[in-house]
Design a protein around this motif. Structure first.
Motif, short mmCIF file in Angstrom:
data_model
loop_
_atom_site.label_atom_id
_atom_site.label_comp_id
_atom_site.label_asym_id
_atom_site.label_seq_id
_atom_site.Cartn_x
_atom_site.Cartn_y
_atom_site.Cartn_z
N GLY A 159 39.96 47.13 40.30
CA GLY A 159 38.85 47.19 41.26
C GLY A 159 39.13 45.96 42.01
O GLY A 159 40.12 45.12 42.13
N TYR A 194 41.32 52.27 42.46
CA TYR A 194 40.38 51.09 42.64
C TYR A 194 41.00 50.04 43.35
O TYR A 194 40.13 48.86 43.57
CB TYR A 194 39.85 50.83 41.03
N ARG A 210 36.27 51.33 36.20
CA ARG A 210 36.40 50.51 37.14
C ARG A 210 35.70 49.03 37.01
O ARG A 210 34.63 48.90 36.49
CB ARG A 210 35.79 51.26 38.52
#
Length: 567
Positions: free
Chosen positions: A104, A192, A383
């Motif tokens: 992420g 991500y 994530r």
């Protein structure tokens, strides 16, 4: 083109690929779906179901012959591939520079808390298998394993308890969870950090780039859909058989079982309709609602059942087995993971090779077939976590939980047999009935019935969680990585298809037919998984180099979505 592997004019590595367009239908029944993936996937599963239902004898004969050829011919491939996946996953987590990379944007926080995260990982990945094999596998290896085949220890003896758990841990430990983690990391990393679609083909973008927007990517996702259906079908098949056996133990009627102690066709159909129907309704509610709630319930019920075995079973013996099994597993893991038995014409050599085909190779194929579903699901709920946290949570924690479960529950069964209290009733039971047989010896009267009912309830929730998670992941793959549009009609189709595969295969040839079909379906996807490992290593290594050179490693869309600066 593939992800850049050359430096630009000032000697810096170019930024990674951050756009992988996948064509989807703009209107109609397949709006939001890739018809190049969805329709072939549906056709393939429909043809399989039709073949089994219309030509059952031919299907059974063909599946048996194909299984013998594939599992014997590709045993080495499965053994060495899983060892490679385990090594790659652990090394990426250990190295400081790679382990600190986040799935992420920089500083992004996980969507789910740790308890819900662990609960969903465990429920989707291995929950049903724990209930079936917590007694079944230790007892099987307690009777036969490579050490008994070589004559090193006597079967069903105190000396064989250690080897029994060494091989049990081999199959349910790092190998299984590293396979899932590798797929989850490979998909989540590019989704991500680079904004690529949350689908299997995206994981290969570091190798093949925008070529994956076309037919190559379509084929990869089709393989993933078919492998997911077959891998989940095996798990559901095991769960359905144990579910029916539990209902029989609760005295729900003689119609549940046949004369040879297997589930009747009517019972299989009724159980599949109930369980897959409930899972389909749960899938419609989404990950954040039904699946998370059921996963938390699964975890709570699992701890309750485990506590019963700790208090009323051989808890101390189980904890001793945990220490002994872990020591032997860690000590022998490198050699066990790389050992390949080959038939040599001798009784011992042929028996060792057959044991490995029946157990280790079957498991490696099962984990690989299960990996697109579990890996995608893990990526969907992970994530915001670093690679190190991801591997710790996905590989080591569930492995340890599985070891604890199998030593305490399975250890109780072994202790009851060694002491003579069971009198062979647990060893002689079918694998789907051994957990109930253990409860019947360990407890008595209403308490035993209550605990059997708890197992049935736990099975039901695990079955529903696994099936609805699989259905959602299939729709995510078909929807080019999107899972937020109205997909109810397609959820209903895949729920029905999954139920038909399980029911038809169980009626055709029992769990063996399901396992055979799964092993066949896992083979093409195993090639995809091998490429995913290579692609992940390339992506991670190049991102480490980019960070040193000040080159962006995230897509602008990911940074804008989370409103954070680039690293």
């Amino acid at each position: 083109m593939a992800e850049p592997t050359t430096a630009d004019d000032d000697g810096r590595i170019s930024a990674p690929l951050t756009d992988l367009p996948i064509e989807t239908a703009e209107k109609g029944f397949y709006q939001g779906y890739s018809t190049h993936v969805t329709i072939p996937g549906k056709v393939a599963i429909a043809l399989l179901i039709g073949w089994v239902l219309l030509f059952p004898q031919q299907a059974s004969k063909t599946l048996t012959m194909a299984n013998t050829t594939i599992i014997a011919g590709f045993a080495g491939w499965y053994v060495y591939l899983v060892a490679f996946l385990t090594l790659v996953t652990i090394v990426l987590a250990i190295i400081p520079q790679t382990g600190s990379l986040r799935l992420g944007a920089p500083g992004e926080q996980p969507e789910f808390g740790r308890f819900s995260w662990f609960a969903m990982l465990f429920g989707a990945g291995i929950g049903i298998g724990m209930l079936t094999y917590s007694t079944g596998e230790p007892l099987a290896h307690f009777q036969t394993n490579p050490d008994t085949i070589r004559g090193l220890v006597e079967p069903v003896s105190p000396e064989n308890v250690g080897p029994a758990y060494m091989y049990t841990f081999l199959h349910w430990g790092l190998a299984a969870w590293s396979t899932y983690a590798l797929v989850g990391l490979a998909v989540g990393y590019v989704a991500y950090r680079r904004g690529l679609p949350l689908t299997i083909r995206s994981a290969l973008a570091p190798l093949f780039g925008t070529q994956l927007s076309g037919i190559v990517g379509h084929i990869i996702d089709i393989f993933a859909v078919v492998a997911t259906i077959l891998g989940v079908a095996v798990t559901l098949g095991l769960g359905v058989e144990q579910f029916v056996a539990g209902l029989d133990r609760l005295g729900m009627g003689g119609w549940l079982m046949t004369a040879d102690d297997t589930a009747s066709s009517f019972a299989i159909v009724a159980a599949v309709v109930l369980l897959v129907g409930a899972s389909t309704l749960s899938a419609i509610s989404g990950v954040g609602n039904g699946i998370r709630w059921l996963s938390n319930l699964n975890m709570g019920l699992s701890f309750l059942l485990l506590a019963v075995f700790l208090v009323f079973g051989a808890g101390l013996f189980g904890l001793e087995l945990l220490g002994l099994g872990l020591f032997e597993y860690i000590r022998t893991l490198p050699s066990l993971a790389l050992t390949l038995f080959s038939p040599d014409g001798t009784e011992v050599g042929d028996a060792l090779a057959q044991w490995q085909l029946d157990w280790s190779v079957f498991y490696w194929a099962w984990w690989i077939a299960f990996a697109p579903f579990v890996g995608m699901f893990i990526a969907r709920v992970s994530r915001g976590r670093t690679l190190r946290e991801f591997v710790l949570g996905v590989v080591f924690v569930p492995s340890l939980m599985g070891f604890i479960w199998m030593t305490i529950v399975g250890g109780t069964a072994i202790d009851l047999e060694l002491s003579g209290a069971a009198g062979g009733s647990i060893l002689d039971a079918t694998i789907s009935d051994q957990l109930y047989a253990t409860l019947a010896v360990m407890l008595s009267g209403p308490i035993a019935t209550l605990m059997a009912a708890l197992v049935v309830l736990l099975l039901m929730t695990y079955l529903i969680t696994s099936a609805d998670s699989a259905i959602l992941i299939i729709n995510t793959i078909n929807g080019a990585g999107e899972d937020d549009s109205d997909r109810r009609r397609h959820i209903l189709f895949w729920g029905a298809a999954l139920g038909l595969v399980v029911a038809s295969m169980l009626i055709l040839g029992g769990i063996d037919a399901l396992q055979t079909t799964m092993i066949i379906g896992a083979l093409p996807f195993s090639v995809v998984v091998a490429l995913m490992a290579i692609a992940l290593v390339k992506a991670v290594v190049f991102d480490v180099l980019r960070k040193r050179q000040g080159v962006a490693t995230h897509s602008e869309s990911v940074l804008a979505e989370r409103s954070v600066p680039a690293e």
